[in-house]
Design an enzyme around this catalytic site. Structure first.
Site, short mmCIF file in Angstrom:
data_model
loop_
_atom_site.label_atom_id
_atom_site.label_comp_id
_atom_site.label_asym_id
_atom_site.label_seq_id
_atom_site.Cartn_x
_atom_site.Cartn_y
_atom_site.Cartn_z
N HIS A 17 -7.96 -22.29 75.61
CA HIS A 17 -7.88 -20.90 75.18
C HIS A 17 -6.80 -20.74 74.10
O HIS A 17 -7.00 -20.08 73.08
CB HIS A 17 -7.50 -19.98 76.34
CG HIS A 17 -8.52 -19.85 77.43
ND1 HIS A 17 -8.21 -20.01 78.76
CD2 HIS A 17 -9.85 -19.57 77.39
CE1 HIS A 17 -9.30 -19.81 79.50
NE2 HIS A 17 -10.30 -19.55 78.70
N LYS A 41 -16.36 -11.36 89.95
CA LYS A 41 -15.76 -12.68 90.17
C LYS A 41 -14.58 -12.52 91.13
O LYS A 41 -13.94 -11.47 91.15
CB LYS A 41 -15.24 -13.26 88.86
CG LYS A 41 -16.35 -13.70 87.90
CD LYS A 41 -15.78 -14.47 86.71
CE LYS A 41 -16.88 -14.91 85.77
NZ LYS A 41 -16.36 -15.60 84.58
N ARG A 90 -17.67 -24.74 73.69
CA ARG A 90 -17.28 -26.09 74.10
C ARG A 90 -18.43 -27.08 73.96
O ARG A 90 -18.26 -28.17 73.47
CB ARG A 90 -16.81 -26.09 75.56
CG ARG A 90 -15.42 -25.59 75.73
CD ARG A 90 -15.15 -25.22 77.15
NE ARG A 90 -15.97 -24.07 77.55
CZ ARG A 90 -15.78 -23.36 78.63
NH1 ARG A 90 -14.82 -23.68 79.46
NH2 ARG A 90 -16.54 -22.33 78.91
N SER A 128 -11.08 -22.99 83.02
CA SER A 128 -10.18 -22.47 84.06
C SER A 128 -10.63 -22.93 85.43
O SER A 128 -9.78 -23.23 86.30
CB SER A 128 -10.15 -20.94 84.01
OG SER A 128 -9.69 -20.48 82.77
P1 ADP Z 1 -15.47 -15.97 80.40
O1 ADP Z 1 -15.49 -15.64 81.85
O2 ADP Z 1 -15.69 -14.81 79.49
O3 ADP Z 1 -16.30 -17.17 79.98
P2 ADP Z 1 -13.21 -17.67 80.00
O4 ADP Z 1 -11.77 -17.35 80.25
O5 ADP Z 1 -13.81 -18.75 80.82
O6 ADP Z 1 -13.95 -16.31 80.15
O7 ADP Z 1 -13.44 -18.02 78.47
C1 ADP Z 1 -13.16 -17.12 77.44
C2 ADP Z 1 -13.64 -17.70 76.13
O8 ADP Z 1 -12.92 -18.88 75.84
C3 ADP Z 1 -15.11 -18.11 76.10
O9 ADP Z 1 -15.62 -17.87 74.81
C4 ADP Z 1 -15.06 -19.59 76.37
O10 ADP Z 1 -16.20 -20.27 75.83
C5 ADP Z 1 -13.80 -19.97 75.63
N1 ADP Z 1 -13.20 -21.18 76.16
C6 ADP Z 1 -12.90 -21.46 77.44
N2 ADP Z 1 -12.36 -22.69 77.56
C7 ADP Z 1 -12.32 -23.22 76.30
C8 ADP Z 1 -11.92 -24.48 75.75
N3 ADP Z 1 -11.46 -25.45 76.52
N4 ADP Z 1 -12.05 -24.65 74.41
C9 ADP Z 1 -12.56 -23.67 73.65
N5 ADP Z 1 -12.98 -22.47 74.10
C10 ADP Z 1 -12.87 -22.24 75.40
#
Ligand code: ADP
Length: 160
Positions: A17, A41, A90, A128
């Protein structure tokens, strides 16, 4: 002024992130990292805790602010005069859902565009959920999340 919003669960914020935040904040004037308060969630951290962690790990980036919201991302974006939604990609597994979300949002509010940043290769595997999985099994998460967040996870899970 180009204002972008980076919405997500951030439960907790990972180095993946942070990489997206650092890179996208250079492309726009202001980036709002927005924690979605999603009742469906069951998170490890409360929205307030997630916001606080994000504030701490982004405090060195001048044009980034952290906030939280409920409801539709496009409504939140409009309230904050943001016309760009930032998302990270990703792998192909992210693509279908992200495409559908971006298209739905564009149909709802034509003036808001979604931009995608491809993950830096070293974080392509990182989510996460995987961090939480490793942490609850007493694994070392320091390669995955900023130092400040390692401590918060340990406190939350009562480990050291
Ligand atoms: P959500 O529940 O909206 O998917 P996340 O916190 O999991 O929330 O992710 C928020 C954003 O960050 C999404 O666009 C996700 O694809 C991106 N993201 C999560 N992990 C990574 C990573 N390791 N590298 C790049 N982008 C990421």
């Amino acid at each position: 002024m180009k204002v972008g919003i980076y919405p997500g669960s951030f439960d907790p914020v990972t180095k993946g992130h942070l990489d997206i935040i650092e890179r996208s904040s250079k492309m726009i004037d202001k980036l709002i990292v927005a924690v979605l308060n999603n009742n469906s969630k069951s998170p490890l951290f409360s929205v307030e805790e997630r916001v606080n962690m994000l504030r701490e790990v982004t405090k060195g980036i001048d044009n980034v602010v952290v906030d939280s919201f409920s409801g539709l991302t496009v409504d939140y974006a409009q309230r904050n005069h943001a016309n760009i939604i930032v998302r990270g990609l990703r792998a192909v597994t992210d693509f279908e859902y992200e495409l559908q979300m971006a298209q739905t949002n564009r149909i709802m509010v034509n003036s808001i565009d979604t931009i995608f940043l491809t993950t830096s290769l070293q974080y392509a595997y990182l989510s996460s959920s995987i961090v939480k999985e490793v942490a609850v099994n007493n694994g070392d998460v320091s390669k995955f999340v900023p130092e400040y967040v390692v401590k918060k996870i340990q406190d939350k899970l009562n480990i050291s």
